[in-house]
Design a protein around this motif. Structure first.
Motif: not given
Ligand SMILES: *Cc1c(COP(=O)(O)O)cnc(C)c1O
Length: 364
Positions: A296-304, A287-294
């Motif tokens: 990714q960090q959000y998903l990581r913080s939820h274990g993904v 997928i693409r999004t301007k907020n990619r880093d945010n």
């Protein structure tokens, strides 16, 4: 909850004792290089890929490199490559002493744009390497038409797309030749390194056979300067097991991709675009999004776990600094915006729904 990007241990466990039996067969045969398993795998994978020849080699990079060599491509020659591919596509070209000439992708499909190829042509152009990126076929017909018009060789980089179809036909044998990789994480992955060349051209197949084995057809006779790049018996035996389930595994990936696309269709995320002639196998769901880093960090913080394919385009890599490539705005923008969601043949519905619900809840 923890959702890995790709659980290779589970992928290989899902083949039960079949892989262990393949190991035993080779172990007990006492024959490890260029034997029966390789011969059988080559014939089975050629059939699967709808081509007359498959030549197993050491890895995907070498598959492209040996093909370029077989076509006599070298110093002074220009080869058109996608600007947003994995670096191996480019490295194969520079390994021959030829020059990679980048062409930007179609922003909708992420695959090489025909207009960009035309703009990149010069009198020195000898070949085009379209990549079926993320498992989605590139638009081959106009590429082949251009190649015909200008007398160019077309080598498909099929490393991410084993089993994909273009207008009903398997990719890999649509151009003059195709190269693929059996790196463990690919759709058809070995338990180590591996690759193959696909072609309907018996002369090219014979050349690659020689090049992969010290430039030799008859033992201790060396006609050309060759390499050592072979697919070993163990990997060939494992791949024979996994090839039998490839279509089913790809179907699981298609279901996952459809689920993502259906559930996320109302979100702000830019989802993969599939032309109606394409039957992709979803090596990656990007997928693409301007907020990619945010995101990714959000998903990581939820274990993904998610990955970025790829964070630095080839022309911006240190190894190519001396070649002074011009800026490539689409590739550079994609590098900042792309995010690959978890996808594999073993991801369970609970994990998938968890990822989807997180994505729906995400607010930049
Ligand atoms: C994986 C890959 C390769 C290289 O394959 P290896 O077996 O790792 O050398 C080449 N091109 C693309 C597009 C790939 O994804």
């Amino acid at each position: 909850m923890q959702v890995p990007f790709l659980d290779l241990k589970r992928v290989n466990e899902s083949f039960g004792i079949e892989l262990e039996e393949a190991f035993k067969r080779v172990h007990q045969s006492g024959w490890f290089i260029q034997g029966k398993e390789l011969e059988l795998f080559e014939s089975e994978f050629a059939d699967y890929s709808e081509v007359s020849h498959c030549v197993g080699v050491g890895n995907g990079l070498e598959a492209i490199h040996l093909l370029l060599k077989a076509y006599g491509i070298g110093p002074g020659d220009e080869v058109i490559v996608p600007s947003n591919t994995f670096i191996a596509t480019w490295l194969a070209v520079t390994e021959c002493g030829a020059i990679p000439v980048p062409a930007e992708p179609d922003p909708k499909t992420h695959n090489i744009s025909i207009a960009a190829i035309e703009a990149a042509l010069t009198p020195k152009t000898v070949a085009i390497i379209p990549v079926h990126l993320y498992g989605q076929p590139a638009d081959m017909d106009p590429i082949l038409a251009l190649a015909d018009k200008y007398g160019l060789v077309v080598i498909e980089d099929a490393a991410q797309a084993q089993g994909a179809k273009y207008k009903g036909r398997r990719i890999g044998g649509l151009g003059h030749a195709g190269a693929t990789s059996f790196y463990p994480g690919k759709n058809l992955g070995a338990l180590g390194d591996g690759g193959a060349v696909l072609t309907n051209d018996s002369e090219i197949a014979a050349k690659v056979r020689k090049l992969r084995n010290y430039g030799s057809k008859v033992k201790y006779q060396h006609d050309v300067l060759g390499y050592n790049s072979r697919l070993d018996e163990l990997q060939a035996a494992f791949l024979r097991v996994k090839l039998r389930r490839l279509d089913d595994d790809n179907q699981v990936r298609k279901n996952i991709a459809n689920h993502y696309s259906y559930c996320l269709s109302n979100s702000d995320l830019i989802l993969p675009d599939v032309p109606d002639w394409a039957d992709p196998v979803w090596h990656l769901y990007v997928i693409r999004t301007k907020n990619r880093d945010n995101l990714q960090q959000y998903l990581r913080s939820h274990g993904v776990e998610t990955l970025v394919h790829y964070p630095i385009p080839p022309h911006r890599q240190e190894c190519y600094a001396t070649m002074k490539f011009k800026p490539l705005p689409i590739a550079e923008q994609f590098a900042e915006q792309v995010l690959s969601l978890p996808i594999s043949s073993v991801i369970c519905d609970t994990d998938l729904n968890y990822v989807v619900s997180l994505l729906k809840d995400f607010r930049a």
